[in-house]
Design an enzyme around this catalytic site. Structure first.
Site, PDB file in Angstrom:
ATOM      1  N   HIS A 360       1.074  -1.229   0.032  1.00  0.00           N
ATOM      2  CA  HIS A 360      -0.058  -0.076  -0.112  1.00  0.00           C
ATOM      3  C   HIS A 360       0.904   1.166  -0.057  1.00  0.00           C
ATOM      4  CE1 HIS A 360      -4.246  -1.589   0.700  1.00  0.00           C
ATOM      5  NE2 HIS A 360      -3.569  -2.374   1.071  1.00  0.00           N
ATOM      6  N   LYS A 552      -8.831  13.581   4.853  1.00  0.00           N
ATOM      7  CA  LYS A 552      -8.035  12.450   4.829  1.00  0.00           C
ATOM      8  C   LYS A 552      -6.784  12.596   5.836  1.00  0.00           C
ATOM      9  CE  LYS A 552      -7.018  13.098   0.632  1.00  0.00           C
ATOM     10  NZ  LYS A 552      -6.713  12.179  -0.443  1.00  0.00           N
ATOM     11  N   ARG A 553      -6.148  11.531   6.140  1.00  0.00           N
ATOM     12  CA  ARG A 553      -5.005  11.379   7.463  1.00  0.00           C
ATOM     13  C   ARG A 553      -4.041  12.675   6.736  1.00  0.00           C
ATOM     14  NH1 ARG A 553      -0.044   8.613   6.770  1.00  0.00           N
ATOM     15  NH2 ARG A 553      -1.051   7.492   5.118  1.00  0.00           N
ATOM     16  N   LYS A 558       0.435  14.494   1.632  1.00  0.00           N
ATOM     17  CA  LYS A 558      -0.849  14.481   1.307  1.00  0.00           C
ATOM     18  C   LYS A 558      -1.279  15.988   0.789  1.00  0.00           C
ATOM     19  CE  LYS A 558      -2.619  10.299   3.146  1.00  0.00           C
ATOM     20  NZ  LYS A 558      -3.208   9.515   2.213  1.00  0.00           N
ATOM     21  N   THR A 660      -8.892   6.137  -1.847  1.00  0.00           N
ATOM     22  CA  THR A 660     -10.141   5.769  -2.079  1.00  0.00           C
ATOM     23  C   THR A 660     -11.050   6.798  -1.545  1.00  0.00           C
ATOM     24  OG1 THR A 660     -10.137   4.904   0.318  1.00  0.00           O
ATOM     25  CG2 THR A 660      -9.448   3.205  -1.426  1.00  0.00           C
ATOM     26  N   LYS A 664     -14.859   7.663  -3.554  1.00  0.00           N
ATOM     27  CA  LYS A 664     -16.151   8.021  -2.857  1.00  0.00           C
ATOM     28  C   LYS A 664     -16.584   9.239  -3.161  1.00  0.00           C
ATOM     29  CE  LYS A 664     -14.019   5.459   0.842  1.00  0.00           C
ATOM     30  NZ  LYS A 664     -13.180   5.499   2.053  1.00  0.00           N
TER      31      LYS A 664
END
Length: 814
Positions: A360, A552-553, A558, A660, A664
């Site tokens: 991952h 998100k985290r 990110k 993911t 969504k």
């Protein structure tokens, strides 16, 4: 559901609820609180699920079905009552039944705590896969840890993240079925005695300290209710009340301390490994989990009448969800060698044919490495086995590349030079698995070319791609019921089990009536989220504004920081240049930072400081709002995602394995602003490049810049007045005057190294955001793009992903 069957189900459900009110809660109707009603309904539903679970197991036994076991340190299940009612097809029945008793079912949903069994995308993917396996009538079961507190409950005080215990089991969860009779004993510590018997080396692991794993099963209902599987979660308990030897020596306190330490293993997810004690706890946690899982899997194999352990690969598939469960390879080898008495070659063949590995991440810090000394201390027998695997791997590679090849060091499982020697868990996972898959096309290619080129050279047939997916039952049917109803009315309900059928929606993409309904649904979802934000933050968001979301985290790669720089730029344009945005914006950010991640926690503080200034400046009234929504979790995501107009998927290209959240959001009609990273590339190809906003450097361009050493972030600062203006405003204390130096590190970090290319992508990000504003102002065009995102998202169902795993990796028969 036939009328007769529906009536019988209604009567059965009503009777079960009354039964649990009387015999589980021991209360009369007049004594019931809202929480009591939730418990009674949940227990009644659990009874229905247990019946179907037993029938499912019997059906799989009759079919002599091969079992799939999904090992994951996280299962981000969320809430279960609503989801189980939905999948059994009795939600409206239950709503009506309770309404007749004066009870609002929606209020009961809000009584349930999210199951604190995960953190982010890894755990939510595992939950989606469980849903899909059950919905596709596959014998698929999860194994994990029954965390008492999970990760943490995130609070925000004075702008800072504060971690609080997430006591989700403070009221016992009605969904967990204790299985004390299935307890597993896992050995730790001790030493190895070397023994040769009948000319064969047979080491003995002695002076072990046993741990006990007490399992509970959390039932997973597939859509339609035919198949009910489960995820088995282990809680750690000391083997006896006390270690009797210590107790008899008179050290009562030490005996109690050992019991407490043993039971700490299942307290929290990801204990901090910044100190030695935390690192040891984390290793023990990972071994405890896989030790229980492998023993339970083999016990189930034997109970089904499987006599020959050599048949294990044809009856069992074990999937490792990232590197956390990698010790399953060493544990399976240990049991096959030490308890089943197999020779090494036979044991290795069975292990390799049974286990498969999903990678991952490409991030070095997420690719686990364990010190040899720690492994020797905690699981000495496993280190012996890992050393032998490493030796045989090197021997095999030497026959291919030669004894002097530098590739031997790069492929080795044991790195003798790092911190006194370390085991590379990703290497162990790859050599011990017959399949190695990435989770998006780009990521899988980078696994082969950047992460593990030598492994790919040795075993190219092992490598494959399985792009992630999410379950449309949870993320559209449940989370966005009005949109789901609209889709069903237009194209039928086949999309619930075959998401590709949404493609029919394209035929209606230009229909003005559909546009009006689509707009009304999005507006209602935005109002619902605005109500939640007001309750949490006392901040009013305008549903007419563009809801720009990143949830998100919190991590530097990110690039929440890039989004924040864009917000500061827009703010300065309003208050200093007197240039209003083309459309009003509501920026919504959510996510948790790891407790020990200093930079991520300060990014949260900066977001909240910027929000404080922007939201309280009269000049931005009606133009800009910024909200950091605390304690991001599944139930909050179910409110945020359907309300988003714009989905920020802006990670540094080549760093995000898949994502993911991007799926969504698009499934619910949000348009994406993103880099060519992870599954963004495949989403672009699916929805069409004109229906997504792509910007920034590609993974190849970043790799080239990095290899040449040409990236000089200070050049961007000096050449682009916009960057200079934004960084200076942050560094000079504009957003926290009482502590003007607190955020100076942002400018220093970005000008010094800028590992994640924030400044390189800033101009493209700003210009793309301006294009987005112009597009959003053309509401008809925007809405058409939103509808096409929904219509073309079918590939990203977890049903498709699970079918590919079943066909290519697990080899399940139809």
């Amino acid at each position: 559901m036939t009328e007769t069957f529906e009536a019988a189900t209604r009567a059965s459900l009503a009777a079960l609820i009354e039964h649990h009110i009387r015999f589980t809660l021991a209360k009369s109707r007049g004594q019931l609180r809202k929480r009591d009603w939730y418990t009674a309904v949940a227990m009644a539903l659990r009874d229905l699920l247990v019946d179907r679970m037993l029938a499912t197991r019997a059906r799989f036994d009759r079919r002599d079905a091969k079992r799939v076991y999904y090992l994951s340190l996280e299962f981000l299940i969320g809430r279960s009552l609503d989801n189980n009612l939905l999948n059994l097809g009795i939600r409206e029945m239950c709503r009506e039944l309770l309404a007749a008793r004066g009870i609002d079912l929606q209020a009961l949903f809000d009584e349930e705590h999210d199951a604190a069994l995960g953190n982010g995308g890894l755990g939510r993917l595992a939950a989606c896969f469980l849903d899909s396996m059950a919905s596709l009538d596959m014998p698929g079961y999860g194994y994990g840890i029954n965390y008492e507190f999970g990760l943490f409950r995130q609070e925000v005080r004075d702008g800072y993240q504060v971690e609080a215990p997430d006591a989700w089991q403070q009221d016992p969860s009605p969904w967990l079925i204790p299985r004390p009779e299935e307890a597993c004993v896992v050995p730790v510590y001790g030493r190895i005695e070397h023994d040769d018997r009948q000319g064969r080396y047979q080491p003995r692991w002695v002076d072990q300290r046993p741990l006990v794993g007490l399992p509970s099963d959390l039932l997973i209902a597939g859509y339609g209710g035919k198949t009910v599987n489960f995820v088995r979660l282990f809680a750690a308990r000391a083997s006896d009340e006390f270690d009797i030897r210590i107790f008899n020596s008179g050290d009562y306190v030490k005996a109690v301390e050992q019991k407490i330490v043993s039971e700490t293993l299942s307290k929290i997810l990801y204990p901090s490994d910044s100190i030695q004690a935390g690192r040891e706890l984390r290793l023990m946690q990972e071994y405890f989990f896989v030790g229980c899982a492998i023993r339970d899997i083999l016990r189930g194999f034997s109970r089904r009448g499987e006599d020959d352990i050599r048949d294990l690969p044809s009856r069992v598939a074990i999937q490792l969800n990232d590197t956390h469960p990698t010790l399953a390879i060493a544990e399976l080898m240990r049991l096959l060698l030490d308890e089943y008495g197999l020779e090494w070659g036979a044991a290795w063949e069975i292990t390799n044919a049974t286990v498969a590995f999903t990678n991952h991440t490409l991030m070095p810090e997420a690719l686990e490495r364990w010190p040899l000394a720690l492994l020797e201390h905690v699981i000495p027998r496993h280190l012996q086995i890992i050393r032998e695997i490493d030796s045989r791997l090197r021997g095999h590679a030497a026959t291919v590349w030669g004894e002097q090849s530098e590739k031997l060091g790069r492929i080795a499982i044991i790195d003798p030079y790092a911190n006194g020697g370390e085991v590379r868990m990703a290497h162990l996972a790859m050599v011990g698995s017959h399949s190695i898959n990435g989770v998006s096309e780009l990521h899988s290619e980078l696994v082969k070319t950047r992460l593990a080129p030598e492994f790919h050279e040795l075993w190219p047939e092992r490598f494959n791609n399985k792009t992630n997916g999410v379950t449309q039952r949870r993320w559209l049917l449940l989370a966005n019921p009005r949109l789901a109803n609209l889709l069903t009315r237009l194209i039928g309900d086949g999309w619930v089990t075959d998401l590709e059928r949404l493609r029919v929606l394209e035929q209606h993409a230009g229909d003005e009536g559909l546009h009006a309904e689509f707009t009304a649904i999005k507006r209602e979802n935005k109002e619902r989220l605005a109500t939640t934000v007001h309750r949490l933050l006392q901040l009013d968001l305008d549903p007419e504004s563009l809801f720009d979301v990143q949830a998100k985290r919190i991590h530097e790669y990110k690039r929440q920081l890039l989004m924040l720089l864009g917000i500061v730029y827009q703010y300065l344009r309003v208050v200093e240049d007197h240039v209003d945005p083309i459309v009003p914006r509501s920026y919504i950010i959510a996510g948790k930072a790891a407790p020990g991640y200093w930079a991520a926690k300060l990014i949260i503080k900066l977001i909240n400081c910027v929000a404080d200034v922007v939201n309280n400046d009269a000049r931005t009234h009606g133009l800009l709002k910024v909200a950091f929504v605390p304690d991001y979790r599944v139930s909050l995501a179910e409110r945020i995602i359907p309300a988003a107009d714009l989905s920020e998927q802006i990670s540094t290209a080549g760093r995000e394995a898949s994502g993911t959240g991007n799926m969504k959001f698009a499934m619910n009609g949000a348009l994406t602003i993103g880099t060519l990273d992870g599954a963004n590339i495949e989403i672009r190809d699916a929805v069409g490049p004109e229906n997504i906003f792509i910007f920034g450097l590609t993974a190849g361009e970043i790799a080239e810049l990095t290899q040449r050493g040409d990236y000089q972030p200070s050049r961007y600062y000096h050449q682009d007045e916009r960057i200079r203006r934004v960084l200076d405003a942050i560094a000079d204390g504009r957003f926290l005057p009482r502590e003007p130096d607190l955020f100076r590190w942002v400018r220093e970090s970005l000008l010094g190294r800028d590992e994640y290319m924030v400044l390189a992508d800033f101009a493209a990000y700003i210009e793309t955001q301006e294009a987005i504003s112009r597009e959003y102002a053309q509401r008809g065009s925007w809405r058409r793009k939103s509808i096409l995102n929904v219509a073309r998202i079918g590939r990203f169902s977890s049903d498709r992903a699970v079918r590919e795993y079943a066909r290519d990796i697990w080899h399940l028969s139809d």
